[in-house]
Design an enzyme around this catalytic site. Structure first.
Site, mmCIF file in Angstrom:
data_model
loop_
_atom_site.group_PDB
_atom_site.id
_atom_site.type_symbol
_atom_site.label_atom_id
_atom_site.label_comp_id
_atom_site.label_asym_id
_atom_site.label_seq_id
_atom_site.Cartn_x
_atom_site.Cartn_y
_atom_site.Cartn_z
ATOM 1 N N SER A 24 0.855 -1.197 0.000
ATOM 2 C CA SER A 24 0.000 0.000 0.000
ATOM 3 C C SER A 24 0.881 1.233 0.000
ATOM 4 O O SER A 24 2.109 1.146 0.034
ATOM 5 C CB SER A 24 -0.894 0.003 1.243
ATOM 6 O OG SER A 24 -0.105 0.330 2.372
ATOM 7 N N LYS A 25 0.229 2.375 -0.011
ATOM 8 C CA LYS A 25 0.900 3.681 -0.002
ATOM 9 C C LYS A 25 1.992 3.768 1.078
ATOM 10 O O LYS A 25 2.994 4.436 0.905
ATOM 11 C CB LYS A 25 -0.141 4.778 0.274
ATOM 12 C CG LYS A 25 -0.875 5.186 -0.975
ATOM 13 C CD LYS A 25 -0.315 6.494 -1.537
ATOM 14 C CE LYS A 25 -0.561 6.673 -2.995
ATOM 15 N NZ LYS A 25 0.592 6.408 -3.829
#
Ligand code: GLU
Length: 471
Positions: free
Chosen positions: A252-253
């Site tokens: 994820s980010k």
């Protein structure tokens, strides 16, 4: 004929997982001499945006994944944008109703929500059945719908039986009886749900193989049931495992860049990104890691796609990108770095000079952006003030003078000049060389000094030595 599709929803930028799915489909199609279809799944009207669709196409092209049919180029199975296929979904939903495999629902969303809450409060999964909705289909309700211009939603009647799926990647997957209830296939506004649109399209577009992320595995049971209802043979379906970050959590980010757009902006090369993505869950039979697209196409097979989650390792991506940078054609490298220079206020003397600078620093670069930190001193004079021993100072100033008065210089001349200055004096050679490097570059390490002097030019070299030793 093998026909696969990549079916992104245009609700964001193409990320690592989506790009890997596109790549596996592309490699599979090309390996089998088949076709690679691009379909835009834009039925989530609120979240879909044209700009994301445009970006998806641009990014796929940047990666070198060309499609044979798609929204921009058309094809014999179009349209390739789901929002343009609403009439087709209506037709097929009604077909299921007439076959008794689906039914109309006249309940309003809030009424359905109430049923859902009730089921949940009884500790039951919200498995709807036809009976839940029958009472809503009164003459009064139908009249209301007609007056409001509404149409009933259509729900699929999920068969209550065990469904066995032979997954191309995961092997046998058993969906036990009753694990899924009835579900909407067409909303009352005429927009289909993902599972239904996907089945209708894969069926009509004659898709033979579906390769997608394993977050879609729970959908497969619904999709298989719908193929059966249509008396159609489902495509072969394979679910590729999730991509995890180096910490073992879903990528994820938090792990840094995840969209291909970001990698591009940071100066990763498409060849490196594609090569790296291919190894996220697939390996070549000969364990080779650096592979061109053609090599990957010839070696790709779905049986070598791993069941286990792939770990996204930025260090390996950097290594691979560095490899592609080092082995790249000079002119191409100059071309690729050029758009970045402006933003760093780097003004090259000319493109030949820029090519030479790249040549001497590229071993220190992992991405194009790294050029900013490894080559800054070639463009911008470092602000350096140094205190050195008297002997070294004298030698450096002599060097500066000699360089300035030289008419024509080449690298050998520079080497000889510096050597003769050092040799003829009693001084600490190490101090001399580290000071010279620091005066010219503002750093303690970097390319060969002779390259630095040669590319800075005699005037600039002399200026930096003198200014740095002043006062
Ligand atoms: N639109 C779906 C997605 O982006 C496609 C899933 C599929 O390949 O069936 O996840």
């Amino acid at each position: 004929m093998v026909r696969v599709r990549f079916a992104p929803s245009p609700t964001g930028y193409l990320h690592v997982g989506g790009a890997r799915t596109a790549l596996f489909n592309y490699l599979f199609a090309r390996h089998h001499g088949g076709q690679f279809v691009l379909r835009i799944e834009d039925t989530d009207i609120a979240r879909s945006e044209k700009i994301f669709e445009e970006n998806l196409l641009k990014t796929l092209s940047w990666l070198g994944l060309s499609w044979d049919e798609g929204p921009d180029i058309g094809g014999s199975f179009g349209p390739y944008r789901q929002s343009e296929r609403l009439h087709i979904y209506r037709e097929y939903a009604e077909k299921l109703v007439s076959l008794g495999k689906a039914y109309e629902v006249y309940a309003y969303p809030e009424e359905i929500e109430k049923i859902r809450e009730q089921l949940l409060s009884q500790d039951e999964a919200p498995h709807y059945t036809r009976e839940f909705f029958e009472s809503f289909a009164t003459a009064q309700r139908k009249k209301e719908y007609a007056e409001k211009g509404l149409r009933p939603a259509i729900y699929f009647s999920m068969p209550r039986k065990t469904i066995v799926h032979q997954d191309l990647v995961k092997g046998t997957v058993v969906f036990s009886e009753g694990s899924v209830g009835d579900f909407a296939i067409l909303r009352s506004n005429g927009v289909p749900t993902y599972n239904f649109a996907c089945v209708v399209d894969d069926m009509l577009m004659e898709i033979t193989h579906v390769i997608r992320g394993d977050d879609h595995l729970p959908n497969t049971v619904k999709q298989l049931a719908m193929y059966e209802a249509f008396e159609a043979t489902p495509p072969n379906i394979g679910h590729v495992s999730t991509i995890l970050g180096p910490d073992g959590k879903k990528l994820s980010k938090r792990h840094g860049a995840t969209s291909i757009e970001e990698f591009k902006a940071q100066g990763y090369l498409p060849e490196a990104v594609v090569n790296y993505l291919a190894l996220l869950g697939w390996s070549s039979p000969d364990a080779k890691e650096i592979m061109s697209m053609d090599e990957m196409i010839s070696k790709f097979s779905i049986d070598r796609v791993s069941k286990n989650p792939a770990i996204f390792d930025p260090v390996k991506l950097n290594w691979m990108n560095g490899h592609y940078l080092r082995t790249m054609d000079q002119d191409k490298l100059v071309q690729l770095i050029s758009p970045f220079l402006n933003s760093w206020s780097f003004v090259p003397k000319d493109s030949h000079w820029l090519a030479q600078v790249l040549q001497v620093v590229k071993d220190r670069m992992h991405t194009l952006k790294d050029f900013q930190t490894v080559a800054d001193f070639f463009f911008l004079r470092p602000q350096v003030k140094m205190l050195v021993s008297e002997e070294v100072k004298e030698a450096l100033l002599v060097c500066a003078e000699k360089l300035q008065s030289a008419s024509q210089i080449d690298k050998n001349y520079i080497v000889d000049l510096i050597r003769s200055v050092v040799k003829g004096r009693k001084l600490n050679a190490k101090e001399f060389y580290t000071s010279l490097r620091y005066l010219l570059t503002g750093k303690n390490e970097g390319p060969e000094l002779v390259d630095v002097v040669y590319l800075l030019g005699t005037e600039e070299t002399a200026k930096r030595i003198k200014m740095g030793l002043e006062g």
